[in-house]
Design a protein around this motif. Structure first.
Motif, PDB file in Angstrom:
ATOM      1  N   PRO A 114      37.382  73.576  40.646  1.00  0.00           N
ATOM      2  CA  PRO A 114      37.166  72.817  39.405  1.00  0.00           C
ATOM      3  C   PRO A 114      35.866  73.223  38.718  1.00  0.00           C
ATOM      4  O   PRO A 114      34.847  73.451  39.369  1.00  0.00           O
ATOM      5  N   VAL A 115      35.922  73.339  37.387  1.00  0.00           N
ATOM      6  CA  VAL A 115      34.749  73.701  36.603  1.00  0.00           C
ATOM      7  C   VAL A 115      34.021  72.429  36.195  1.00  0.00           C
ATOM      8  O   VAL A 115      34.629  71.471  35.712  1.00  0.00           O
ATOM      9  N   VAL A 116      32.717  72.416  36.410  1.00  0.00           N
ATOM     10  CA  VAL A 116      31.898  71.261  36.035  1.00  0.00           C
ATOM     11  C   VAL A 116      31.587  71.352  34.548  1.00  0.00           C
ATOM     12  O   VAL A 116      31.036  72.359  34.077  1.00  0.00           O
ATOM     13  N   SER A 117      31.937  70.305  33.806  1.00  0.00           N
ATOM     14  CA  SER A 117      31.688  70.310  32.364  1.00  0.00           C
ATOM     15  C   SER A 117      30.197  70.147  32.083  1.00  0.00           C
ATOM     16  O   SER A 117      29.433  69.667  32.920  1.00  0.00           O
ATOM     17  N   GLU A 118      29.807  70.531  30.876  1.00  0.00           N
ATOM     18  CA  GLU A 118      28.402  70.397  30.478  1.00  0.00           C
ATOM     19  C   GLU A 118      27.988  68.926  30.481  1.00  0.00           C
ATOM     20  O   GLU A 118      26.872  68.581  30.888  1.00  0.00           O
ATOM     21  N   ALA A 119      28.899  68.045  30.055  1.00  0.00           N
ATOM     22  CA  ALA A 119      28.583  66.611  30.040  1.00  0.00           C
ATOM     23  C   ALA A 119      28.354  66.096  31.465  1.00  0.00           C
ATOM     24  O   ALA A 119      27.444  65.292  31.707  1.00  0.00           O
ATOM     25  N   ALA A 120      29.182  66.569  32.402  1.00  0.00           N
ATOM     26  CA  ALA A 120      29.021  66.132  33.790  1.00  0.00           C
ATOM     27  C   ALA A 120      27.703  66.657  34.366  1.00  0.00           C
ATOM     28  O   ALA A 120      27.035  65.968  35.131  1.00  0.00           O
ATOM     29  N   ARG A 121      27.318  67.880  33.986  1.00  0.00           N
ATOM     30  CA  ARG A 121      26.050  68.435  34.451  1.00  0.00           C
ATOM     31  C   ARG A 121      24.881  67.591  33.959  1.00  0.00           C
ATOM     32  O   ARG A 121      23.965  67.269  34.710  1.00  0.00           O
ATOM     33  N   VAL A 122      24.939  67.222  32.680  1.00  0.00           N
ATOM     34  CA  VAL A 122      23.856  66.436  32.091  1.00  0.00           C
ATOM     35  C   VAL A 122      23.762  65.072  32.765  1.00  0.00           C
ATOM     36  O   VAL A 122      22.668  64.601  33.104  1.00  0.00           O
ATOM     37  N   LYS A 123      24.913  64.429  32.979  1.00  0.00           N
ATOM     38  CA  LYS A 123      24.918  63.114  33.610  1.00  0.00           C
ATOM     39  C   LYS A 123      24.362  63.186  35.026  1.00  0.00           C
ATOM     40  O   LYS A 123      23.550  62.351  35.439  1.00  0.00           O
ATOM     41  N   ALA A 124      24.785  64.199  35.795  1.00  0.00           N
ATOM     42  CA  ALA A 124      24.296  64.352  37.165  1.00  0.00           C
ATOM     43  C   ALA A 124      22.789  64.581  37.191  1.00  0.00           C
ATOM     44  O   ALA A 124      22.072  64.035  38.021  1.00  0.00           O
ATOM     45  N   ALA A 125      22.322  65.397  36.246  1.00  0.00           N
ATOM     46  CA  ALA A 125      20.883  65.673  36.178  1.00  0.00           C
ATOM     47  C   ALA A 125      20.098  64.421  35.823  1.00  0.00           C
ATOM     48  O   ALA A 125      19.021  64.168  36.375  1.00  0.00           O
ATOM     49  N   GLN A 126      20.652  63.602  34.907  1.00  0.00           N
ATOM     50  CA  GLN A 126      19.983  62.358  34.535  1.00  0.00           C
ATOM     51  C   GLN A 126      19.936  61.383  35.717  1.00  0.00           C
ATOM     52  O   GLN A 126      18.911  60.739  35.955  1.00  0.00           O
ATOM     53  N   GLU A 127      21.041  61.279  36.446  1.00  0.00           N
ATOM     54  CA  GLU A 127      21.081  60.382  37.601  1.00  0.00           C
ATOM     55  C   GLU A 127      20.121  60.855  38.690  1.00  0.00           C
ATOM     56  O   GLU A 127      19.448  60.042  39.331  1.00  0.00           O
ATOM     57  N   ASP A 128      20.057  62.167  38.881  1.00  0.00           N
ATOM     58  CA  ASP A 128      19.135  62.702  39.883  1.00  0.00           C
ATOM     59  C   ASP A 128      17.690  62.438  39.475  1.00  0.00           C
ATOM     60  O   ASP A 128      16.849  62.087  40.311  1.00  0.00           O
ATOM     61  N   ARG A 132      14.940  60.209  41.496  1.00  0.00           N
ATOM     62  CA  ARG A 132      13.613  60.762  41.806  1.00  0.00           C
ATOM     63  C   ARG A 132      12.513  59.834  41.299  1.00  0.00           C
ATOM     64  O   ARG A 132      11.543  59.561  42.012  1.00  0.00           O
ATOM     65  N   ARG A 133      12.659  59.359  40.053  1.00  0.00           N
ATOM     66  CA  ARG A 133      11.643  58.469  39.475  1.00  0.00           C
ATOM     67  C   ARG A 133      11.477  57.213  40.314  1.00  0.00           C
ATOM     68  O   ARG A 133      10.352  56.779  40.598  1.00  0.00           O
ATOM     69  N   GLN A 134      12.599  56.616  40.761  1.00  0.00           N
ATOM     70  CA  GLN A 134      12.532  55.392  41.541  1.00  0.00           C
ATOM     71  C   GLN A 134      11.895  55.633  42.907  1.00  0.00           C
ATOM     72  O   GLN A 134      11.093  54.829  43.385  1.00  0.00           O
ATOM     73  N   ALA A 135      12.253  56.759  43.536  1.00  0.00           N
ATOM     74  CA  ALA A 135      11.679  57.063  44.849  1.00  0.00           C
ATOM     75  C   ALA A 135      10.169  57.247  44.762  1.00  0.00           C
ATOM     76  O   ALA A 135       9.413  56.784  45.624  1.00  0.00           O
ATOM     77  N   ILE A 136       9.706  57.933  43.722  1.00  0.00           N
ATOM     78  CA  ILE A 136       8.271  58.143  43.540  1.00  0.00           C
ATOM     79  C   ILE A 136       7.577  56.818  43.232  1.00  0.00           C
ATOM     80  O   ILE A 136       6.474  56.551  43.725  1.00  0.00           O
ATOM     81  N   ALA A 137       8.227  55.973  42.429  1.00  0.00           N
ATOM     82  CA  ALA A 137       7.651  54.659  42.110  1.00  0.00           C
ATOM     83  C   ALA A 137       7.493  53.815  43.373  1.00  0.00           C
ATOM     84  O   ALA A 137       6.483  53.132  43.552  1.00  0.00           O
ATOM     85  N   ASP A 138       8.492  53.862  44.260  1.00  0.00           N
ATOM     86  CA  ASP A 138       8.394  53.125  45.522  1.00  0.00           C
ATOM     87  C   ASP A 138       7.231  53.650  46.359  1.00  0.00           C
ATOM     88  O   ASP A 138       6.462  52.869  46.951  1.00  0.00           O
ATOM     89  N   ALA A 139       7.086  54.978  46.420  1.00  0.00           N
ATOM     90  CA  ALA A 139       5.998  55.569  47.200  1.00  0.00           C
ATOM     91  C   ALA A 139       4.644  55.133  46.646  1.00  0.00           C
ATOM     92  O   ALA A 139       3.724  54.785  47.408  1.00  0.00           O
ATOM     93  N   ARG A 232       9.426  61.968  46.940  1.00  0.00           N
ATOM     94  CA  ARG A 232      10.006  63.303  46.828  1.00  0.00           C
ATOM     95  C   ARG A 232       9.049  64.287  47.487  1.00  0.00           C
ATOM     96  O   ARG A 232       8.104  64.764  46.872  1.00  0.00           O
ATOM     97  N   ILE A 233       9.305  64.573  48.771  1.00  0.00           N
ATOM     98  CA  ILE A 233       8.371  65.336  49.576  1.00  0.00           C
ATOM     99  C   ILE A 233       8.485  66.841  49.347  1.00  0.00           C
ATOM    100  O   ILE A 233       7.516  67.588  49.553  1.00  0.00           O
ATOM    101  N   ARG A 234       9.638  67.317  48.920  1.00  0.00           N
ATOM    102  CA  ARG A 234       9.829  68.765  48.757  1.00  0.00           C
ATOM    103  C   ARG A 234       8.899  69.303  47.668  1.00  0.00           C
ATOM    104  O   ARG A 234       8.909  68.828  46.535  1.00  0.00           O
ATOM    105  N   GLY A 235       8.105  70.276  48.017  1.00  0.00           N
ATOM    106  CA  GLY A 235       7.139  70.838  47.083  1.00  0.00           C
ATOM    107  C   GLY A 235       5.776  70.170  47.146  1.00  0.00           C
ATOM    108  O   GLY A 235       4.795  70.723  46.647  1.00  0.00           O
ATOM    109  N   ALA A 236       5.712  68.981  47.755  1.00  0.00           N
ATOM    110  CA  ALA A 236       4.451  68.250  47.844  1.00  0.00           C
ATOM    111  C   ALA A 236       3.718  68.627  49.123  1.00  0.00           C
ATOM    112  O   ALA A 236       4.254  69.292  50.007  1.00  0.00           O
TER     113      ALA A 236
END
Length: 338
Positions: A114-128, A132-139, A232-236
């Protein structure tokens, strides 16, 4: 540990020439790389199950009984916290199927997945990004609840590990929870913990590591995983010293604090995992890295991977290990032989 000399690393027998520098340029291959969900590609090689925003499964690159292989569809990347394997769809096909770069590209372009649509890519990126924002806020929220470690179980734990030097500002103490109920959102009861404040390349707090302790700090708490990260520990990295032209990187806080104590004047940073050493974000002021590894097969392999990755980023890289009779730097500090 040997006493440091005018060259603080010479005491460890690190006399080999620096690893050769060689720069490479990334190619613009995003459209093909993200054409299909990475989990659809990798799912044909190992069974994956969802865990939060990622999928996890047994690593297809090394034998293991506990799943340490993570796949992130939003980013199109995989990473194994066991053997350090990481990459994208193209790299996965090259390493599993023995394809060339162009063959992997053609395989992805002609796949009937299955091909991932551009809209699905954008939505997934926004959710990710939101996760990330919430995890950093908790930390950050938990970091604000921590205090100076002097006179706390965190200081007692450091001393129990032979670390008598003053603890740096990036080490704190807190009464923090170990886990959160995914359904109710409630956190578990607080426990005493040594807390490491972890920052990204720009120096912004993005994660914490909690080392849960016995009430008196005489050792780690009796729990399945006494060391847990949040954020978000990766890269830190946990910076035990300032930004400098040369930094030492190592795997864990105890090793890092041992090196900090025995090599005054050196700047030691902790990756919080051998597989994460190649991913530490380095400020532009850092031009040279010394990788302080551990004396076992996994430790030597991790140092090799990190050295290759950091060299490709244009850094001058050297390596060092404890004396042969010790597994890691803290063992050497305490005189605990293998």
């Amino acid at each position: 540990m040997p006493n440091p000399t005018s060259d603080p690393f010479s005491a460890y027998g690190r006399s080999a020439a620096p690893i050769r520098r060689e720069l490479i340029d990334a190619r613009e291959i995003e459209d093909i790389r993200l054409r299909h969900a990475l989990s659809d590609i990798i799912g044909g090689y190992t069974k994956l199950r969802r865990a939060g925003r990622e999928l996890v499964g047994l690593c297809p690159f090394h034998p293991e009984k506990s799943a340490s292989f993570h796949v992130n569809d939003a980013k199109g990347l995989y990473h194994c916290f066991g053997c350090g394997a990481n990459g994208d769809a193209i790299k996965f096909l090259r390493e599993t199927e023995g394809l060339s770069f162009m063959e992997a590209l053609r395989s992805l372009g002609g796949s009937d997945l299955p091909v991932v649509s551009e809209a699905a890519r954008v939505k997934a990126a926004q959710e990710d990004a939101e996760a990330r924002r919430q995890a950093i806020a908790d930390a950050k929220a938990f970091a604000d609840r921590c205090v100076d470690p002097a006179g706390t179980p965190a200081e007692a734990y450091a001393m129990a590990r032979g670390i008598t030097a003053p603890l740096p500002p990036s080490i704190r103490f807190g009464m923090l929870p170990a886990w959160r109920d995914r359904e109710t959102g409630e956190w578990s009861a607080p426990r005493p913990a040594m807390v490491g404040l972890c920052v990204n390349g720009g120096g912004d707090l993005v994660a914490i590591q909690r080392i849960f302790l016995r009430p008196d700090g005489s050792g780690k708490a009796q729990m399945r995983k006494p060391k847990l990260t949040l954020g978000r520990i990766r890269g830190a990295s946990l910076r035990l010293g300032p930004v400098a032209s040369e930094v030492i990187i190592t795997e864990g806080p105890e090793d890092g604090l041992s090196l900090m104590q025995e090599l005054p004047g050196a700047s030691v940073w902790v990756a919080l995992g051998t597989a994460l050493m190649p991913e530490i974000e380095m400020p532009p002021e850092v031009r040279s890295v010394v990788i302080a590894g551990q004396n076992d097969a996994a430790g030597h392999a991790a140092v090799t991977r990190a050295a290759e990755a950091l060299t490709l980023r244009g850094l001058s890289v050297r390596t060092m290990f404890p004396s042969a009779e010790y597994r890691d730097w803290n063992d050497e500090l305490r005189g605990v032989a293998i």
